[in-house]
Scaffold this motif. Structure first.
Motif, short mmCIF file in Angstrom:
data_model
loop_
_atom_site.label_atom_id
_atom_site.label_comp_id
_atom_site.label_asym_id
_atom_site.label_seq_id
_atom_site.Cartn_x
_atom_site.Cartn_y
_atom_site.Cartn_z
N UNK A 125 0.47 -0.68 -0.38
CA UNK A 125 0.04 0.13 -0.08
C UNK A 125 0.86 1.38 0.20
N UNK A 126 1.62 1.70 0.87
CA UNK A 126 2.81 2.49 0.74
C UNK A 126 3.30 3.03 -0.16
N UNK A 127 3.80 1.81 -1.17
CA UNK A 127 4.55 2.46 -2.01
C UNK A 127 3.58 2.64 -3.31
N UNK A 128 2.16 1.85 -3.38
CA UNK A 128 1.62 2.27 -4.11
C UNK A 128 1.27 4.32 -4.23
N UNK A 129 0.50 4.78 -2.72
CA UNK A 129 0.91 5.68 -2.58
C UNK A 129 1.96 6.60 -2.75
N UNK A 130 3.29 6.12 -3.17
CA UNK A 130 4.21 7.05 -3.29
C UNK A 130 4.66 7.28 -4.58
N UNK A 131 4.52 6.07 -4.98
CA UNK A 131 4.41 5.92 -6.94
C UNK A 131 3.37 6.69 -7.02
N UNK A 133 0.70 8.52 -5.19
CA UNK A 133 -0.18 9.48 -4.64
C UNK A 133 -1.65 9.97 -3.99
N UNK A 134 -2.28 10.73 -3.83
CA UNK A 134 -4.04 10.46 -3.02
C UNK A 134 -4.48 11.21 -3.41
N UNK A 165 -0.32 10.41 7.20
CA UNK A 165 -0.15 10.31 5.78
C UNK A 165 -0.52 10.61 4.70
N UNK A 166 -1.62 9.66 4.76
CA UNK A 166 -2.61 9.66 3.75
C UNK A 166 -3.33 11.01 3.56
N UNK A 167 -3.78 11.79 5.42
CA UNK A 167 -4.80 13.33 4.92
C UNK A 167 -3.58 14.03 4.69
N UNK A 168 -2.30 14.17 5.10
CA UNK A 168 -1.35 14.77 4.88
C UNK A 168 -0.98 15.31 2.63
N UNK A 169 -0.75 13.76 1.98
CA UNK A 169 -0.74 13.76 1.10
C UNK A 169 -1.95 14.58 0.36
N UNK A 170 -3.11 13.93 0.95
CA UNK A 170 -4.38 14.27 0.09
C UNK A 170 -4.84 16.03 0.56
N UNK A 171 -3.83 16.91 1.56
CA UNK A 171 -4.18 17.97 1.62
C UNK A 171 -5.58 18.28 2.59
#
Length: 265
Positions: A125-131, A133-134, A165-171
């Protein structure tokens, strides 16, 4: 668990709640994250599929049995959606008649244990988010901003350990007064959804009784938790064409996107 304190609204909170498609008693809105706020449910499904398919392929070769892959819709909805990671692993393995040892929290990604499989899924999951985004649901953002403007307090309740991390990535981090995630579940030794404990803890953090809080969830386990906790309003969010199942598990109303509740004012 994180919480912020803001001044009390100066206008009529009952009228504000009704304007948002809620009961007049509602003072707090509690949102699931994946599938309600962010478009990460499909990312989770892909990570589960990658993880379980790797396990199932190894077992099919070792045992000379047909390979039956993880179904990203059916198996995701029935076995893992909305549940803490380890519970999702156990649920799917049970559905397939597979018995693995529990293992330890720090088991390697290749370990054929409940914890090892869960760790492999988290890494995927974290790798997919890194590549990739959210992405976020803009209808949910509009609704949350309207709720906050109306004086209601807001919180996130998720089984994910990656909430911050997800909320931050989604602003979206600044849109919420509190969060309760998978890390809090583990720390407090509380059961995850469909048990209502996580939603109840978030409501208490915002000084609200269950009857004063609305739950917004896209998972059957999530709406079941809202109903079991006696929350004042349980809103099902239908992203996958499962409105009937959401109603069946306890939703008072089902919408395809949260801003539809604003249209009904």
């Amino acid at each position: 668990m994180t919480a912020k304190h803001e001044p009390e609204p100066t206008h009529d909170p009952s009228a504000a709640a009704v304007s948002l498609g809620l009961n007049a008693a509602i003072r707090v809105c509690l949102f699931d994250m994946d599938g309600v706020l962010t478009k990460t449910a499909t990312v989770h499904a892909a990570a589960w599929k990658q993880t379980f398919d790797n396990l199932l392929r190894r077992r099919s070769v070792r045992m000379s049995q047909p390979f039956e892959p993880f179904d990203e819709v059916k198996d995701y909805e029935l076995c893992v959606d909305g549940k803490p990671r380890a519970d999702g692993v156990r649920s799917f393995l049970m559905a397939r008649g597979i018995d693995l040892p529990e293992g330890e929290p720090d088991d390697p990604l290749t370990a054929e244990t409940v914890q090892g499989v869960g760790n492999a899924k988290n890494e995927a999951f974290n790798e997919l988010v890194r590549t990739a985004g959210v992405q976020r649901y803009e209808g949910s953002v509009r609704y949350i901003r309207a709720a906050r403007s109306a004086g209601l307090r807001t919180g996130v309740v998720t089984s994910s350990a990656n909430c911050a991390a997800v909320l931050a990535a989604a602003d979206m981090a600044e849109l919420f007064d509190t969060t309760f995630d998978g890390n809090d579940l583990n720390t407090r030794k509380l059961p995850g959804k469909p048990a209502p404990d996580s939603y109840l803890a978030a409501a208490r953090a915002l000084d609200a009784e269950a009857a004063q809080a609305a739950v917004f969830d896209d998972a059957q386990a999530g709406v079941q938790a809202g109903r079991a906790g006696g929350f004042g309003r349980v809103v099902g969010v239908d992203r996958l064409g499962q409105a009937e199942a959401l109603y069946g598990h306890g939703a008072d109303i089902v919408v395809q996107d949260l801003d539809q509740l604003l249209v009904t004012r």
